[in-house]
Motif scaffolding. Structure first.
Motif, mmCIF file in Angstrom:
data_model
loop_
_atom_site.group_PDB
_atom_site.id
_atom_site.type_symbol
_atom_site.label_atom_id
_atom_site.label_comp_id
_atom_site.label_asym_id
_atom_site.label_seq_id
_atom_site.Cartn_x
_atom_site.Cartn_y
_atom_site.Cartn_z
ATOM 1 N N LEU A 1 0.866 -1.179 0.000
ATOM 2 C CA LEU A 1 0.000 0.000 0.000
ATOM 3 C C LEU A 1 0.905 1.233 0.000
ATOM 4 O O LEU A 1 1.847 1.310 0.786
ATOM 5 N N ASN B 1 0.867 5.140 0.687
ATOM 6 C CA ASN B 1 0.069 6.215 1.298
ATOM 7 C C ASN B 1 0.773 7.536 1.057
ATOM 8 O O ASN B 1 1.944 7.673 1.399
ATOM 9 N N TYR C 1 0.720 11.410 2.235
ATOM 10 C CA TYR C 1 0.187 12.391 3.184
ATOM 11 C C TYR C 1 0.606 13.773 2.723
ATOM 12 O O TYR C 1 1.801 14.038 2.580
ATOM 13 N N MET D 1 -3.806 9.501 9.725
ATOM 14 C CA MET D 1 -4.471 8.202 9.669
ATOM 15 C C MET D 1 -4.895 7.843 11.076
ATOM 16 O O MET D 1 -4.058 7.763 11.979
ATOM 17 N N HIS E 1 -6.053 2.346 13.900
ATOM 18 C CA HIS E 1 -6.693 1.180 13.285
ATOM 19 C C HIS E 1 -5.798 -0.036 13.496
ATOM 20 O O HIS E 1 -4.621 0.107 13.847
ATOM 21 N N ASP F 1 -4.329 -3.494 11.408
ATOM 22 C CA ASP F 1 -4.221 -4.117 10.083
ATOM 23 C C ASP F 1 -4.706 -5.552 10.255
ATOM 24 O O ASP F 1 -3.963 -6.397 10.764
ATOM 25 N N SER G 1 6.818 -1.177 7.233
ATOM 26 C CA SER G 1 6.296 0.145 6.885
ATOM 27 C C SER G 1 7.455 1.136 6.724
ATOM 28 O O SER G 1 8.233 1.354 7.648
ATOM 29 N N PHE H 1 4.157 8.667 14.499
ATOM 30 C CA PHE H 1 3.460 7.383 14.429
ATOM 31 C C PHE H 1 2.935 7.088 15.824
ATOM 32 O O PHE H 1 3.661 7.231 16.813
ATOM 33 N N HIS I 1 -2.612 1.325 15.527
ATOM 34 C CA HIS I 1 -1.582 2.308 15.157
ATOM 35 C C HIS I 1 -2.227 3.367 14.281
ATOM 36 O O HIS I 1 -3.307 3.162 13.717
ATOM 37 N N VAL J 1 -1.311 7.695 12.446
ATOM 38 C CA VAL J 1 -0.347 8.763 12.158
ATOM 39 C C VAL J 1 -1.022 10.097 12.475
ATOM 40 O O VAL J 1 -2.135 10.369 12.001
ATOM 41 N N ARG K 1 4.625 13.393 2.690
ATOM 42 C CA ARG K 1 5.237 12.163 3.216
ATOM 43 C C ARG K 1 4.663 11.005 2.433
ATOM 44 O O ARG K 1 3.451 10.976 2.169
ATOM 45 N N ASN L 1 4.421 6.810 2.523
ATOM 46 C CA ASN L 1 4.619 5.618 3.338
ATOM 47 C C ASN L 1 4.328 4.397 2.464
ATOM 48 O O ASN L 1 3.348 4.374 1.727
ATOM 49 N N THR M 1 3.585 0.430 2.857
ATOM 50 C CA THR M 1 3.253 -0.590 3.855
ATOM 51 C C THR M 1 3.145 -1.945 3.175
ATOM 52 O O THR M 1 2.282 -2.145 2.320
ATOM 53 N N ARG N 1 2.579 -6.012 3.162
ATOM 54 C CA ARG N 1 1.827 -7.059 3.876
ATOM 55 C C ARG N 1 1.827 -8.364 3.073
ATOM 56 O O ARG N 1 1.906 -8.319 1.849
HETATM 57 C C1 SIN Z 1 -0.749 2.516 7.733
HETATM 58 O O1 SIN Z 1 -0.973 2.102 8.859
HETATM 59 O O2 SIN Z 1 -1.243 2.003 6.711
HETATM 60 C C2 SIN Z 1 0.152 3.710 7.507
HETATM 61 C C3 SIN Z 1 1.197 3.938 8.520
HETATM 62 C C4 SIN Z 1 2.084 5.108 8.156
HETATM 63 O O3 SIN Z 1 1.729 5.944 7.288
HETATM 64 O O4 SIN Z 1 3.181 5.211 8.736
#
Ligand code: SIN
Ligand code: FE2
Length: 216
Positions: A121, A123, A125, A131, A134, A136, A148, A157, A190, A192, A207, A209, A211, A213
């Motif tokens: 993923l 991300n 920002y 964020m 939540h 995962d 991550s 974080f 976790h 942000v 920023r 990120n 991630t 998985r």
């Molecule tokens: C996430 O939990 O998907 C993002 C975490 C992050 O942006 O550091």
């Protein structure tokens, strides 16, 4: 006088525990930042960043896309992994080799020797984006960690417990830092905090990120 001769040098990689099962690998991705950014640009050319809707119908503040055989998506039907980009109907772009190698090196460095991510993923920002807390938990196998990678502007974080209301630790993350969490920490909440104004030398006012998985 003890002048710091290395004040402007790139930070050295070092490992910082957060809680049992979660560590920050400081500066771990720094040496790969240029090739990561080239690969990110190639992915977002094929599968542009977009602000997905939450199941509640609001747009997320973070813009996202994916690469790998599965991609994380959110819409009014909920959160899930999908093999196709809902915007284009095409498969998500393949995971670039530099992504996969970095994720596997980071996982191995923290004891997860057989991590084979099938989803990444991305991300993005912008200033003010956040964020919320939540877990995962849409992945099929919780024995595999989350890896991550932070690039661009620094962020805070939040790392909490297994219940949303648990106290959270605040971990500052900078360009090149990698967080890995698994084992007992795999399902910790976790998030942000809202991204503060700033300008990063390479990425400007944003920023990114990544991630990783094992989703399927
Ligand atoms: C996430 O939990 O998907 C993002 C975490 C992050 O942006 O550091
Ligand atoms: Fe997450």
């Amino acid at each position: 006088m003890t002048a710091d001769l290395f004040a402007d040098a790139a930070p050295e990689p070092r490992t910082e525990p957060i809680v049992d099962g979660a560590v920050v690998l400081r500066a771990f991705a720094l040496a790969d930042d240029a090739s990561l950014l080239t690969a990110i640009n190639a992915v977002i050319t094929q599968a542009p960043l977009r602000r997905m809707q939450t199941p509640g119908g609001l747009p997320m503040s973070v813009a996202i896309t994916n690469c790998g055989s599965l991609g994380w998506v959110s819409d009014e039907r909920g959160y899930r992994y999908a093999a196709h980009d809902p915007v284009s109907g095409q498969h998500w772009p393949a995971m670039p080799a530099v992504f996969l190698q970095l994720a596997q090196r980071a996982a191995t460095a923290t004891g997860f020797v057989d991590f084979v991510p099938d989803a990444c993923l991305i991300n993005r920002y912008e200033v003010g984006a956040r964020m919320s807390l939540h877990q995962d938990k849409n992945e099929g196998d919780f024995s595999q960690p989350i890896v991550s990678v932070s690039l661009g502007l620094p962020a805070v974080f939040q790392f909490g417990g297994l219940v949303r209301g648990d106290r959270t630790l605040r971990v500052p993350l900078a360009h090149g830092d990698v967080v890995v969490w698994g084992g007992d920490a795999r399902l910790r909440f976790h998030g942000v905090l809202p991204l503060k104004t700033g300008s990063h030398a390479v990425l400007g006012a944003q920023r990114i990120n990544l991630t990783f998985r094992k989703a399927g």
